[in-house]
Design a protein around this motif. Structure first.
Motif, PDB file in Angstrom:
ATOM      1  N   LEU A  57       0.827  -1.206   0.000  1.00  0.00           N
ATOM      2  CA  LEU A  57       0.000   0.000   0.000  1.00  0.00           C
ATOM      3  C   LEU A  57       0.863   1.260   0.000  1.00  0.00           C
ATOM      4  CD1 LEU A  57      -2.911   1.030   0.115  1.00  0.00           C
ATOM      5  CD2 LEU A  57      -2.715   1.041   2.593  1.00  0.00           C
ATOM      6  N   LEU A  58       1.925   1.277   0.790  1.00  0.00           N
ATOM      7  CA  LEU A  58       2.821   2.432   0.814  1.00  0.00           C
ATOM      8  C   LEU A  58       3.527   2.608  -0.530  1.00  0.00           C
ATOM      9  CD1 LEU A  58       4.402   2.211   4.377  1.00  0.00           C
ATOM     10  CD2 LEU A  58       2.831   3.941   3.510  1.00  0.00           C
ATOM     11  N   ILE A  61       0.955   4.151  -2.920  1.00  0.00           N
ATOM     12  CA  ILE A  61       0.744   5.568  -2.606  1.00  0.00           C
ATOM     13  C   ILE A  61       1.939   6.386  -3.075  1.00  0.00           C
ATOM     14  CG2 ILE A  61       0.575   7.217  -0.696  1.00  0.00           C
ATOM     15  CD1 ILE A  61      -1.160   5.126   0.751  1.00  0.00           C
ATOM     16  N   VAL A  64       1.812   6.730  -6.936  1.00  0.00           N
ATOM     17  CA  VAL A  64       0.800   7.710  -7.369  1.00  0.00           C
ATOM     18  C   VAL A  64       1.284   9.127  -7.061  1.00  0.00           C
ATOM     19  CG1 VAL A  64      -1.531   8.576  -6.892  1.00  0.00           C
ATOM     20  CG2 VAL A  64      -1.157   6.136  -7.240  1.00  0.00           C
ATOM     21  N   LEU A  65       1.896   9.316  -5.905  1.00  0.00           N
ATOM     22  CA  LEU A  65       2.422  10.632  -5.551  1.00  0.00           C
ATOM     23  C   LEU A  65       3.549  11.037  -6.501  1.00  0.00           C
ATOM     24  CD1 LEU A  65       2.099  12.871  -3.472  1.00  0.00           C
ATOM     25  CD2 LEU A  65       3.809  11.723  -2.076  1.00  0.00           C
ATOM     26  N   LEU A 105      -7.022   9.311  -9.893  1.00  0.00           N
ATOM     27  CA  LEU A 105      -6.408   9.633  -8.599  1.00  0.00           C
ATOM     28  C   LEU A 105      -5.147  10.462  -8.799  1.00  0.00           C
ATOM     29  CD1 LEU A 105      -6.376   9.291  -5.529  1.00  0.00           C
ATOM     30  CD2 LEU A 105      -5.106   7.174  -5.872  1.00  0.00           C
ATOM     31  N   THR A 106      -4.323  10.078  -9.765  1.00  0.00           N
ATOM     32  CA  THR A 106      -3.107  10.834 -10.053  1.00  0.00           C
ATOM     33  C   THR A 106      -3.449  12.248 -10.492  1.00  0.00           C
ATOM     34  OG1 THR A 106      -1.980   8.815 -10.704  1.00  0.00           O
ATOM     35  CG2 THR A 106      -1.003  10.871 -11.451  1.00  0.00           C
ATOM     36  N   VAL A 109      -4.570  14.325  -7.439  1.00  0.00           N
ATOM     37  CA  VAL A 109      -3.440  14.683  -6.581  1.00  0.00           C
ATOM     38  C   VAL A 109      -2.557  15.716  -7.276  1.00  0.00           C
ATOM     39  CG1 VAL A 109      -1.377  13.783  -5.422  1.00  0.00           C
ATOM     40  CG2 VAL A 109      -3.484  12.466  -5.363  1.00  0.00           C
TER      41      VAL A 109
END
Length: 117
Positions: A57-58, A61, A64-65, A105-106, A109
């Motif tokens: 999960l990290l 994330i 994506v960040l 999502l990208t 953000v």
């Protein structure tokens, strides 16, 4: 049943307990010092090695960040044209273009990051 039979059963029970403790300590132990200075081996506690959901999960994330920061810094049209150029390459480049494509999502953000600067 004689007294000798009871003693033999008691002895075998103690031997089973010692074997059980020995097998537990064989998987790993630490030495603890008691108040009187005696070293006592204790079973080391290990966390279960299950599926690393938190690590995955990290990583997602972070990925994506990473994409969002690139999109916010380069710009949406420039990023899209670079993805098109990447998609025209070989199999590795096409896989990279597929991974780096802009998802909702990208984009959200990236818009948030662009609003900060």
């Amino acid at each position: 049943m004689t007294m000798a039979d009871a003693q033999i059963r008691d002895f075998e029970k103690r031997v089973r307990q010692i074997d059980r403790r020995h097998n537990k300590l064989a998987r790993g132990y630490v030495h603890l010092v008691e108040r009187d200075g005696l070293l006592v081996p204790e079973e080391a506690s290990f966390k279960s090695r299950g599926f690393p959901l938190r690590a995955i999960l990290l990583a997602l994330i972070g990925f994506v960040l990473f994409k969002a920061i690139i999109v916010s810094q380069v710009g949406l049209s420039s990023y899209a044209s670079r993805l098109e150029n990447l998609a025209e390459g070989g199999a590795v480049e096409q896989a990279g273009a597929w991974l780096m494509q802009i998802d909702p999502l990208t984009l959200a953000v990236a818009e948030f990051i662009a609003g900060l600067f």
